[in-house]
Design an enzyme around this catalytic site. Structure first.
Site, PDB file in Angstrom:
ATOM      1  N   HIS A 131     -27.020   5.166 -24.344  1.00 28.64           N
ATOM      2  CA  HIS A 131     -25.928   5.333 -23.938  1.00 28.64           C
ATOM      3  C   HIS A 131     -24.741   5.328 -24.758  1.00 28.64           C
ATOM      4  O   HIS A 131     -23.767   6.236 -24.955  1.00 28.64           O
ATOM      5  CB  HIS A 131     -25.459   4.577 -22.495  1.00 28.64           C
ATOM      6  CG  HIS A 131     -26.709   4.707 -21.493  1.00 28.64           C
ATOM      7  ND1 HIS A 131     -27.103   3.762 -21.071  1.00 28.64           N
ATOM      8  CD2 HIS A 131     -26.954   5.761 -20.598  1.00 28.64           C
ATOM      9  CE1 HIS A 131     -28.273   4.137 -19.959  1.00 28.64           C
ATOM     10  NE2 HIS A 131     -27.731   5.293 -19.668  1.00 28.64           N
ATOM     11  N   ASP A 148     -34.528  12.596 -21.755  1.00 26.06           N
ATOM     12  CA  ASP A 148     -34.734  13.604 -20.414  1.00 26.06           C
ATOM     13  C   ASP A 148     -34.687  14.798 -21.112  1.00 26.06           C
ATOM     14  O   ASP A 148     -33.527  15.449 -20.454  1.00 26.06           O
ATOM     15  CB  ASP A 148     -33.811  13.046 -19.474  1.00 26.06           C
ATOM     16  CG  ASP A 148     -33.917  11.556 -19.094  1.00 26.06           C
ATOM     17  OD1 ASP A 148     -34.817  11.211 -18.488  1.00 26.06           O
ATOM     18  OD2 ASP A 148     -32.693  10.857 -19.201  1.00 26.06           O
TER      19      ASP A 148
HETATM   20  O1  PAF Z   1     -29.700  10.822 -16.858  1.00 22.45           O
HETATM   21  C1  PAF Z   1     -29.069  10.135 -15.755  1.00 22.45           C
HETATM   22  O2  PAF Z   1     -28.835   9.172 -16.088  1.00 22.45           O
HETATM   23  C2  PAF Z   1     -29.018  10.993 -14.355  1.00 22.45           C
HETATM   24  O3  PAF Z   1     -29.984  11.600 -13.931  1.00 22.45           O
HETATM   25  C3  PAF Z   1     -27.515  11.518 -14.293  1.00 22.45           C
HETATM   26  C4  PAF Z   1     -27.654  12.833 -15.421  1.00 22.45           C
HETATM   27  C5  PAF Z   1     -26.555  10.704 -14.741  1.00 22.45           C
HETATM   28  C6  PAF Z   1     -27.366  12.154 -12.895  1.00 22.45           C
HETATM   29  O4  PAF Z   1     -27.523  11.232 -11.890  1.00 22.45           O
END
Ligand code: PAF
Length: 292
Positions: A39, A152
């Site tokens: 993140h 993802d």
């Molecule tokens: O990847 C994630 O953390 C979640 O799927 C998201 C994109 C924040 C949607 O809730």
């Protein structure tokens, strides 16, 4: 750093910073919190590319299935706020479930086809929950750019498809997977792993590396042969329980025919894995863009 908790507050905060910083762009990093270096890489990129950066932290109940980990999903609001501050975030949006869904949702966004295989097949309804919440967040934050991790990869493809189909005025920026030094892809869910599960989970990145070498060295290897090698390698770990091993075209997520020679393909290739270690389901992938 501004902390907004309601729709009115997030709209006012973004508007205020846009007014204070004329001609600025807004970068947006949507997350479910329990932030890690993956993140952090998205937040830093947003801060590099935009004058204003917004982070959202919301564990979205409608993207979890009935037997999934919604209740135990890890949370750490104070740690998240600290990391966000260090990564150049200007506004953190921390809505409650009541703020995001004041009444039962009657509208859902469903992207067809791209959502049908892989995690879409294993987690029915998951991507409808993701696209619905991301569309809502885009409407609240109104970002110019939004940053998503390629761990993802299917989610990135699905969101890009939604943005194209609905003419959403936001640029999707896919960002590389961040790994521990031993290869484990960073995930908020890694915290669930016991030492032994974590040790065995290294088979994911190892098998992807092996697949990469095989494609480079044997251009005639077929999709079925490569799939077989990966499955056998993962199954050598006694507790690894395979959900899927898929070799697909990216971003359509269409499976390659078994006899297709991967080294001769003229499309982007994604090798995607989902494997359970104990109660924890981990995903990982290798993205090989086609180079002319
Ligand atoms: O990847 C994630 O953390 C979640 O799927 C998201 C994109 C924040 C949607 O809730």
């Amino acid at each position: 750093m501004i902390v907004a908790r309601t729709v009115e507050e997030i709209r006012a905060a973004v508007q205020q910073l846009r007014t204070n910083r004329p001609n600025s762009t807004v970068g947006f990093v949507p997350t479910m919190g329990y932030l890690h270096e993956g993140h952090a890489s998205l937040m830093r990129k947003s801060a590099e590319q935009n004058e204003i950066s917004v982070l959202s932290i919301f564990v979205n109940p409608i993207q979890f299935g009935p037997n999934e980990d919604l209740e135990r999903y890890p949370r750490n609001e104070s740690g998240d706020l600290q990391l966000a501050g260090q990564c150049g975030i200007d506004i953190v949006f921390l809505p409650s479930v009541e703020v995001m869904y004041p009444q039962a949702t009657k509208t859902k966004i469903r992207v067809a086809e791209v959502t049908e295989g892989l995690c879409g097949a294993s987690r029915p309804g998951h991507f409808d929950g993701v696209t619905t919440v991301v569309a809502k967040l885009f409407n609240m934050v109104k970002p110019d750019r939004a940053y998503f991790g390629l761990k993802d990869a299917q989610q990135v493809a699905v969101i890009q498809q939604m943005v194209n189909d609905l003419n959403m005025d936001v640029q999707i920026i896919p960002c590389p997977i961040v790994r521990e030094t031993d290869g484990l892809a960073l995930s908020s869910r890694n915290v669930y792993l016991s030492d032994e599960e974590r040790r065995q989970a290294l088979v994911l990145s190892e098998s992807l590396q092996m697949a990469h070498s095989l494609i480079r060295e044997q251009s005639t290897i077929t999709a079925a042969e490569l799939n077989d090698v990966i499955v056998k390698h993962i199954q050598a770990m006694p507790i690894a329980d395979i959900d899927y091993v898929e070799i697909v075209q990216y971003p359509s997520m269409e499976r390659f025919a078994a006899s297709v020679k991967l080294g001769e393909q003229k499309s982007d290739i994604l090798i995607a894995l989902a494997v359970r270690f104990g109660n924890t389901r981990l995903i990982d992938n290798l993205y090989l863009p086609y180079q002319l």
